[in-house]
Structures are given as structure tokens and as C-alpha cells.
Write an enzyme that holds these catalytic residues in place. Sequence first.
Site, PDB file in Angstrom:
ATOM      1  N   PRO A 280       0.854  -1.198   0.000  1.00 46.26           N
ATOM      2  CA  PRO A 280       0.000   0.000   0.000  1.00 46.26           C
ATOM      3  C   PRO A 280       0.888   1.246   0.000  1.00 46.26           C
ATOM      4  CG  PRO A 280       0.090  -0.946   2.193  1.00 46.26           C
ATOM      5  CD  PRO A 280       0.894  -1.861   1.311  1.00 46.26           C
ATOM      6  N   ASP A 457       6.110   2.626   1.613  1.00 43.42           N
ATOM      7  CA  ASP A 457       5.153   1.619   2.058  1.00 43.42           C
ATOM      8  C   ASP A 457       4.477   2.148   3.322  1.00 43.42           C
ATOM      9  OD1 ASP A 457       3.819  -0.608   3.063  1.00 43.42           O
ATOM     10  OD2 ASP A 457       5.376  -2.013   2.425  1.00 43.42           O
ATOM     11  N   HIS A 458       3.177   2.386   3.243  1.00 43.12           N
ATOM     12  CA  HIS A 458       2.467   2.989   4.366  1.00 43.12           C
ATOM     13  C   HIS A 458       2.332   2.039   5.552  1.00 43.12           C
ATOM     14  CE1 HIS A 458       0.525   6.468   5.874  1.00 43.12           C
ATOM     15  NE2 HIS A 458       0.097   6.915   4.716  1.00 43.12           N
ATOM     16  N   ARG A 459       2.700   0.773   5.368  1.00 45.86           N
ATOM     17  CA  ARG A 459       2.639  -0.170   6.479  1.00 45.86           C
ATOM     18  C   ARG A 459       3.767   0.044   7.472  1.00 45.86           C
ATOM     19  NH1 ARG A 459       2.673  -5.715   3.226  1.00 45.86           N
ATOM     20  NH2 ARG A 459       4.359  -4.520   2.225  1.00 45.86           N
TER      21      ARG A 459
END
Length: 487
Positions: A280, A457-459
Site C-alpha cells: 500500500p 510503504d504505508h505499512r
Amino acid sequence: MTSALQVFMLPDLGEGLTEAELINWLVAVGDEVRVDQPIAEVETAKSVVEVPSPYAGTVAELHGEPGQTLDVGKPLISVAPVGPAVAGAGADDAAPAPSTAEEPVVEAAAANAYREEEKAGSGNVLIGYGTPGGAGQVRRTRAPRRAFSVAEPAGAPTVETPEVDLSLLRTRVPGKLGAVISPLVRRMAREHGVDLGELNGSGESGLIMRRDVEAAISTPDVAPSPVVEPRPVREPRPTVTEAQTGTDSRTGLPISARTPVKGVRKVVAANMTRSRQEIPEATVWVDVDATALVELRAGLKKADSHTAPGLLAFIARFVTAGLKRFPELNTRIEATADGAQEIVSFDGVNLGFAAQTDRGLTVPSIRNAEKLSARELDREIRRLTAVVREGKGTPEQLGSGTFTLNNYGVFGVDGSAAIINHPEVAILGVGRIMDKPWVVNGELAVRKVTELTLTFDHRVCDGGTAAGFLRFVADAIENPNSVLADI
């Protein structure tokens, strides 16, 4: 009677792939080959690899034509033993393993052994491909013990050899004693003058791993590399097939050509798809006044044009400093045995940079880049660029990155929403530097301006961390002297 042919199966070569394209044969039918002699060049995704022969003898058959895609574990070359004189070529080579009716079984086990050894520590080798280094347990099976008979001249009595345990193939190559299986490990040792007979393998059953050879190379008393014999010049191969006659049913237009998706393009496509599916991602960007950095480099180049680092090297230096302050962007997400996820952090930065080659886009990485100065980074960037453009990038060079820097400004574009180089979690793009109107101390001026784009990566982090890193690099470009003095 004539001894049975020794059939060498195409090994995995440590890159976790299932196929490779045959580029060029380095031997012909009827040639005599020695153990470890390069016999073919194959392209495995990002690099061209020389495949050495584990056998000595006379080439009986070549299984494939240049341009053909071969499956791993399938026959590559058949070698006919011609007697002890050939089999013992070289002071380090031992007598060949006995030829038997079970040779296909032996070769299949050997091919699996290649793959097992490389999977034990290869890491993610190429963009989106490779083996998860250290993850999981390699499954091994022990074949039943069998008694084999050695082929003898006509009229001679058959002599039974002691029982041979096929599991021992993990620690020896047919035709050569020693706890070495991987052709890449043997090639690395040969090119750096490392005597494998003097190494104690750290793998199971004393297996000599890549890390053992790397440790020997890093010691100060390693002998200089031997002179490498020149290889035959590769003939250019077509990349576009002849068009089949006919008309496209959807568009109604004549079909002019059909281009197979393979090699580099196939790997890039698979990696980009995986990145989009699993990560994401989010993107932040900023315009930067690079006038001070351009002037700094111009001054260094005027003083000494041979040692002045390129602009990309300075930016790489700023990136490694920024990753120390924002280590979340220098990580990787891995799945655990119970299906959960964990963020893996690293003590160091392997900085990858995008390099365009005739075979497509490659991303070699500079190991422990945070320890290097701008000048040292510049030398590594130039060296690795030359290596990958020759198609000689190793799995370590192409698959060990932890963060990627992409200078797409060389193509004359201002910005790009780049796709993250899986399994990394961020990529920084640099656009072209161009003259733009800019406000300086309340006055309008013409400045050298570039755009930085960070996709992350938004994680692993939120927008605040990503913006903080991007702002750090931007400030370093705008005030390079003060930042370089601090790092």
C-alpha cells in the site's frame, strides 16, 4: 566398452528462478573440457552468468540452441569421460565419480543440491525474484543406499564399488572432490584466487558456502586473482520475432511484430505487479533549490576534474545520512511462520540505484553505503554501472538492496511516481535539474531546481516520517556544505 555419458543438468545458479535463456555456447561437440571450465552463458533475469562444467571429458551433446529458454533441472550438456588423464586435469581435480546406469538419478540429486545450497543464503536475488534468505527450512530426503558397478573395458570382470549414499551429493560435485556444490561459489573462488581445499565449510556436512569464500576474499593474505581467459564474442541476438501474417481481431490492424516477454522484461513485469499487489504505497514530493550543490560540484571539478564526485553521489550521501535518522524507511516486511507480519530492520544501508542497460532496468546496490564518502560512492556507482551494463552483475550486487535511489532526471523528465522495488519499502526519485524562477530572500531569481519524489510503504511508517526524511534530503541539497560537515 564406452563409459556412460555424464549429463549435467542446468542448475538454479542461486537466483531462485525456474528457467534461463541460453545466450551462447562456449564449447562445441567434440571439445575436451576440464572441471570448472565455462561451457555456456545463460541469462537469468538481470545478469549473464557463465555456467562451469562439473565434469571433465569430451563434449558429446549440447542440449539447446542460443536464444532458447531452458528449464532448471533439465539437461544442459552431456560429457563423455575419456580416461584418467582428462578426468584428472588440474592439480586440484580428483577422479570423476563412477559412471553408472543410475546417472540420471545422480544428476537430478545434484541439481537439487545446487538449489538447496544457494537457497540457504542467497537472499532475494533479483528485483521481485529470488529466495527468501534464511527463511524456512530446506527439506532434504535421503535416498536408499545402492551399489553401483564401474564400467570396465570389454572382457574385464565387473567390480562393485562400495555403497554410495546419494545424500553425499550435497557435499561433492561429480568429478571433483571437495565440499562445494554451487558453480557460483566455485567461480567466485577461482576469480579471486581462493584455494577451496584450504577452506572449512560452514554449511551442513562441511559444505562450503558463498559466505566462506567471501570471508576468505576479505582477508589480507588472499592471493591475487588469476588472469581470466578471453571469452568468445557473443553474437547479437534478435529481440523481436518475425510477425505472423494476419490481422488483429480486436483492432483490425495488421500485426507487424510479436515480442516475447522474457528475461529482464519478464522479471521487471513480475516484480512491478507484485509490488502493486502487496504494497500500500503513498507518494510525497518537493521542489528543491539545488544551486548550491551544483556550484559545490563545479568548484570541486575545477580543482580536480578526475576526483570530483557526480551529483548523484552527493545525493546518495545525503540519502544514507537521512536513513540513519529515519530508519523505518530502511526496512523490509516479512511473513512469519504463523502467517503474521514483522518489520525487519537493518544495521547498515545497502543503497540500490537504478541503472538502464541494453537488457533493461537493473538495480545494483552499494553494500554498507553509509560508511562511504561521496567520492567513494561515486566510484562504486561508476563501477557497478559498468558491471551491470556488461550483464555481469552478481546476485549479491543485484538483490541485496535495502533502499533504492532512482535518477530519472537523466532521461529529461521532471518527476515520476515510481514503483517500490520489492521487497524494499521506499524509493527516492530525482528529476532533472533545470533553471526556474525562485524566490531568494524576498527577491525573484533564476535557480537550479529539481524535484524529489519519495514513494513509501504505508505499512512501515506514516506520512510524517516520510516527509521528515524527504525534507532532510532536500535541506542537504540546498545547504550541502553544512550538512557534509555534520555527517
